[in-house]
Scaffold this motif. Sequence first.
Motif, PDB file in Angstrom:
ATOM      1  N   ARG A 192       0.851  -1.196   0.000  1.00  0.00           N
ATOM      2  CA  ARG A 192       0.000   0.000   0.000  1.00  0.00           C
ATOM      3  C   ARG A 192       0.878   1.234   0.000  1.00  0.00           C
ATOM      4  NH1 ARG A 192      -3.726  -2.042   4.853  1.00  0.00           N
ATOM      5  NH2 ARG A 192      -5.071  -3.412   3.675  1.00  0.00           N
ATOM      6  N   ARG A 193       0.345   2.294  -0.581  1.00  0.00           N
ATOM      7  CA  ARG A 193       1.072   3.563  -0.527  1.00  0.00           C
ATOM      8  C   ARG A 193       1.009   4.100   0.891  1.00  0.00           C
ATOM      9  NH1 ARG A 193       0.902   6.909  -5.826  1.00  0.00           N
ATOM     10  NH2 ARG A 193       0.725   5.229  -7.334  1.00  0.00           N
ATOM     11  N   ARG A 231       0.837   6.947   3.571  1.00  0.00           N
ATOM     12  CA  ARG A 231       0.321   8.314   3.674  1.00  0.00           C
ATOM     13  C   ARG A 231       1.084   9.046   4.769  1.00  0.00           C
ATOM     14  NH1 ARG A 231      -6.072   6.852   3.772  1.00  0.00           N
ATOM     15  NH2 ARG A 231      -6.185   6.050   1.659  1.00  0.00           N
TER      16      ARG A 231
END
Length: 171
Positions: free
Chosen positions: A83-84, A86
């Motif tokens: 996942r990216r 944040r």
Amino acid sequence: MRKPEPESVPVSIPLVVLDVREDGAVAVTIDGKQLAPEPFAPPWRRSSFGQIIDRATNDRTTAVRVEVREADGTSFTDIIAPRRRRATQPKPEAENPAPLPVFLTVEGDGFVPGEDVAVAAITGHTDAAGTGAARALIDAAQLSADTSGGVVEVLLLGRVSGTVVVQRVAP
């Protein structure tokens, strides 16, 4: 004179292999080493795919190559990307500490001793005791009360016996 080119470094990502049996049970290996479910958790099933991937990717922080081998001989391969991340914003400190969870108990009889008992709205699983009785502790904060005065229905379902116990509880 030509500039020397840097050596290329091969990219290597972990290989997760899921061998699905005819009964739906799944054997899992990561780079050839067995990945077992958490202690006291039921064996891996086809429906455990999300949990398996979360464990294999350290909660989706690393990429893995997944190979699924079906009982009928078919297989498919995919790459699960992380996942990216944040940017996290610092959370303001709360003046009041978080409330402690309130647990509700739901009990029922008629289960096969030791069988896997589903707890719905599926919040977890529990095992029947040696007497055939089952018990589940439910965090009331995880349940959303319906519009009929804050009462929630909870279901226990015996995976072997088919026993169903439904109780209404007020969080």
